[in-house]
Design a protein around this motif. Structure first.
Motif, short mmCIF file in Angstrom:
data_model
loop_
_atom_site.label_atom_id
_atom_site.label_comp_id
_atom_site.label_asym_id
_atom_site.label_seq_id
_atom_site.Cartn_x
_atom_site.Cartn_y
_atom_site.Cartn_z
N SER A 1 -10.06 -6.58 -9.73
CA SER A 1 -10.14 -6.61 -7.95
C SER A 1 -8.70 -6.77 -6.69
O SER A 1 -8.08 -6.29 -6.25
CB SER A 1 -10.95 -7.74 -7.31
N ALA A 2 -7.86 -7.69 -7.82
CA ALA A 2 -6.91 -8.05 -7.10
C ALA A 2 -5.79 -7.06 -7.14
O ALA A 2 -5.15 -6.45 -6.54
CB ALA A 2 -5.89 -8.91 -7.36
N ILE A 3 -5.66 -6.63 -8.74
CA ILE A 3 -4.67 -5.17 -8.97
C ILE A 3 -5.19 -3.82 -8.48
O ILE A 3 -4.21 -3.48 -7.91
CB ILE A 3 -4.77 -4.64 -10.39
N VAL A 4 -6.04 -3.76 -7.88
CA VAL A 4 -6.72 -2.53 -7.35
C VAL A 4 -6.72 -2.10 -5.53
O VAL A 4 -6.14 -1.90 -5.64
CB VAL A 4 -8.46 -2.08 -7.43
N CYS A 5 -6.42 -3.50 -5.22
CA CYS A 5 -6.68 -4.02 -3.69
C CYS A 5 -4.82 -4.30 -3.54
O CYS A 5 -4.29 -3.44 -2.55
CB CYS A 5 -6.88 -5.28 -3.30
N GLY A 6 -3.96 -4.72 -4.40
CA GLY A 6 -2.44 -4.71 -4.38
C GLY A 6 -2.05 -3.47 -4.06
O GLY A 6 -0.96 -2.26 -3.36
N GLY A 7 -2.33 -2.71 -5.36
CA GLY A 7 -1.77 -1.10 -5.31
C GLY A 7 -1.91 -0.16 -4.46
O GLY A 7 -1.63 0.81 -4.64
N ILE A 8 -3.79 -0.33 -3.55
CA ILE A 8 -3.95 0.70 -2.13
C ILE A 8 -2.94 0.33 -1.81
O ILE A 8 -2.20 0.78 -0.96
CB ILE A 8 -5.42 0.02 -1.84
N LEU A 9 -2.80 -1.24 -1.19
CA LEU A 9 -1.66 -2.46 -0.48
C LEU A 9 -0.20 -1.08 -0.44
O LEU A 9 -0.16 -0.89 0.44
CB LEU A 9 -1.57 -3.49 -0.17
N ILE A 10 -0.09 -1.11 -1.75
CA ILE A 10 0.79 -0.21 -2.23
C ILE A 10 1.61 0.77 -1.92
O ILE A 10 2.67 1.14 -1.03
CB ILE A 10 1.87 -0.92 -3.96
N VAL A 11 0.18 1.63 -2.44
CA VAL A 11 0.50 2.98 -1.52
C VAL A 11 0.21 3.06 -0.18
O VAL A 11 1.36 3.92 0.40
CB VAL A 11 -0.94 3.51 -2.18
N LEU A 12 -0.55 2.52 0.21
CA LEU A 12 -0.10 2.47 1.96
C LEU A 12 0.76 1.69 2.61
O LEU A 12 1.41 3.17 3.60
CB LEU A 12 -1.51 1.48 2.59
N LEU A 13 2.34 1.48 2.66
CA LEU A 13 3.14 1.29 2.75
C LEU A 13 3.95 1.60 2.25
O LEU A 13 5.02 2.01 3.31
CB LEU A 13 3.38 -0.56 1.90
N SER A 14 3.65 2.21 0.87
CA SER A 14 4.75 3.23 0.86
C SER A 14 4.32 4.57 1.43
O SER A 14 5.48 5.38 2.18
CB SER A 14 4.94 3.99 -0.70
N PHE A 15 3.37 5.11 1.72
CA PHE A 15 3.23 5.84 3.13
C PHE A 15 3.77 5.60 4.26
O PHE A 15 4.16 6.75 5.22
CB PHE A 15 1.83 6.53 3.02
N ARG A 16 3.88 4.10 4.81
CA ARG A 16 4.55 4.10 5.98
C ARG A 16 5.62 4.10 6.12
O ARG A 16 6.17 4.47 6.96
CB ARG A 16 3.00 2.92 6.39
N GLY A 17 6.33 4.22 4.91
CA GLY A 17 7.57 4.54 4.74
C GLY A 17 7.95 2.78 4.82
O GLY A 17 9.48 2.38 4.87
N LEU A 18 7.10 1.29 4.74
CA LEU A 18 8.06 0.07 5.04
C LEU A 18 8.04 0.14 3.25
O LEU A 18 7.68 0.33 1.63
CB LEU A 18 6.81 -0.30 4.89
N ASP A 19 9.88 -0.30 2.53
CA ASP A 19 10.12 -0.71 1.73
C ASP A 19 9.71 -2.20 1.22
O ASP A 19 9.74 -2.98 2.56
CB ASP A 19 11.37 -0.48 1.33
N PRO A 20 10.29 -2.39 0.17
CA PRO A 20 10.06 -4.26 -0.21
C PRO A 20 10.86 -4.72 0.67
O PRO A 20 11.06 -5.70 0.82
CB PRO A 20 10.18 -4.27 -1.71
N ASP A 21 11.82 -4.49 0.96
CA ASP A 21 13.36 -5.60 1.68
C ASP A 21 13.81 -4.68 3.02
O ASP A 21 13.80 -5.74 3.32
CB ASP A 21 14.77 -4.39 1.08
N GLY A 22 12.33 -4.34 3.65
CA GLY A 22 11.83 -4.49 4.79
C GLY A 22 12.16 -3.51 5.67
O GLY A 22 11.57 -3.12 7.14
N SER A 23 13.07 -2.35 4.61
CA SER A 23 13.48 -1.48 5.76
C SER A 23 12.05 -0.87 5.98
O SER A 23 11.53 -1.08 5.10
CB SER A 23 14.92 -1.61 5.12
N VAL A 24 12.64 0.37 7.10
CA VAL A 24 10.95 1.00 7.40
C VAL A 24 12.68 2.64 6.90
O VAL A 24 13.59 2.92 7.69
CB VAL A 24 11.15 1.06 8.64
N HIS A 25 11.84 3.38 6.49
CA HIS A 25 12.82 5.06 6.37
C HIS A 25 12.16 5.98 6.51
O HIS A 25 10.55 5.81 6.57
CB HIS A 25 12.96 5.20 4.57
N ARG A 26 12.13 6.67 7.36
CA ARG A 26 12.16 8.25 7.78
C ARG A 26 11.71 9.09 6.54
O ARG A 26 13.09 9.44 6.63
CB ARG A 26 12.06 7.94 8.98
#
Length: 183
Positions: free
Chosen positions: A157-182
């Motif tokens: 469950s944790a893996i799936v929730c983390g994976g879904i959140l990573i996909v959503l963050l990527s679609f929003r353009g948020l990078d792990p370093d906190g920057s947002v790319h457009r």
């Protein structure tokens, strides 16, 4: 012709906020979330193995949701039962990749997502390394059994929730370093 005005939140390069060097790293959040997910998975597996293994399933919501202990040497849906060592290697690779990403981790949402992924990967990795039938051949303890679906555990469950959140963050353009790319 008027020049666009840069706001303090957005620079000319499309990045938002302060530069990562001036902000706080989110490694403690990643570690806290990973530790919580790992501990919760470990404790629930210890309880269900001690109290439910070799017993009839417990109905939580009739036949829609039951607690039923199975040992899964493969991946989701029992796929790859002969690939336990490969799946162990993949889990180790996930841990290494997250450790590398963590060096430049300034985003709170990414810290949470990676923490869930790390905690879940470690939870199932411990099973694969230490549970029977032997070291690096162990079967993962699964016990959450929804009707007409795969049996899984809290690490899954944790893996799936983390994976879904990573996909959503990527679609929003948020990078792990906190920057947002457009794009």
């Amino acid at each position: 012709m008027e020049q666009p005005i840069e706001t303090p939140d957005e620079g000319a390069d499309g990045r938002t906020g302060e530069e990562p060097e001036r902000r706080k790293r989110r490694i403690p959040v990643l570690i806290a979330v990973a530790s919580f997910a790992f501990a919760l998975d470990l404790v629930t597996k210890l309880i269900v193995v001690a109290r439910l293994e070799n017993h009839a399933p417990i109905e939580v919501a009739g036949t829609l949701l039951q607690l039923d202990v199975i040992r899964n040497p493969g991946a989701a849906f029992g796929i790859g039962e002969a690939l336990t060592i490969l799946l162990t290697g993949i889990a180790v690779a996930v841990v290494v990749v997250i450790a590398r990403i963590a060096r430049k981790l300034y985003s709170l949402p990414w810290a949470i997502a990676l923490g869930l992924l790390l905690g879940g990967a470690c939870g199932n990795l411990v099973d694969r390394i230490f549970r029977s039938p032997g070291i690096f051949q162990g079967a993962v303890v699964d016990f959450i059994a929804p009707r007409h679906f795969a049996v899984f555990n809290l690490a899954d469950s944790a893996i799936v929730c983390g994976g879904i959140l990573i996909v959503l963050l990527s679609f929003r353009g948020l990078d792990p370093d906190g920057s947002v790319h457009r794009d």
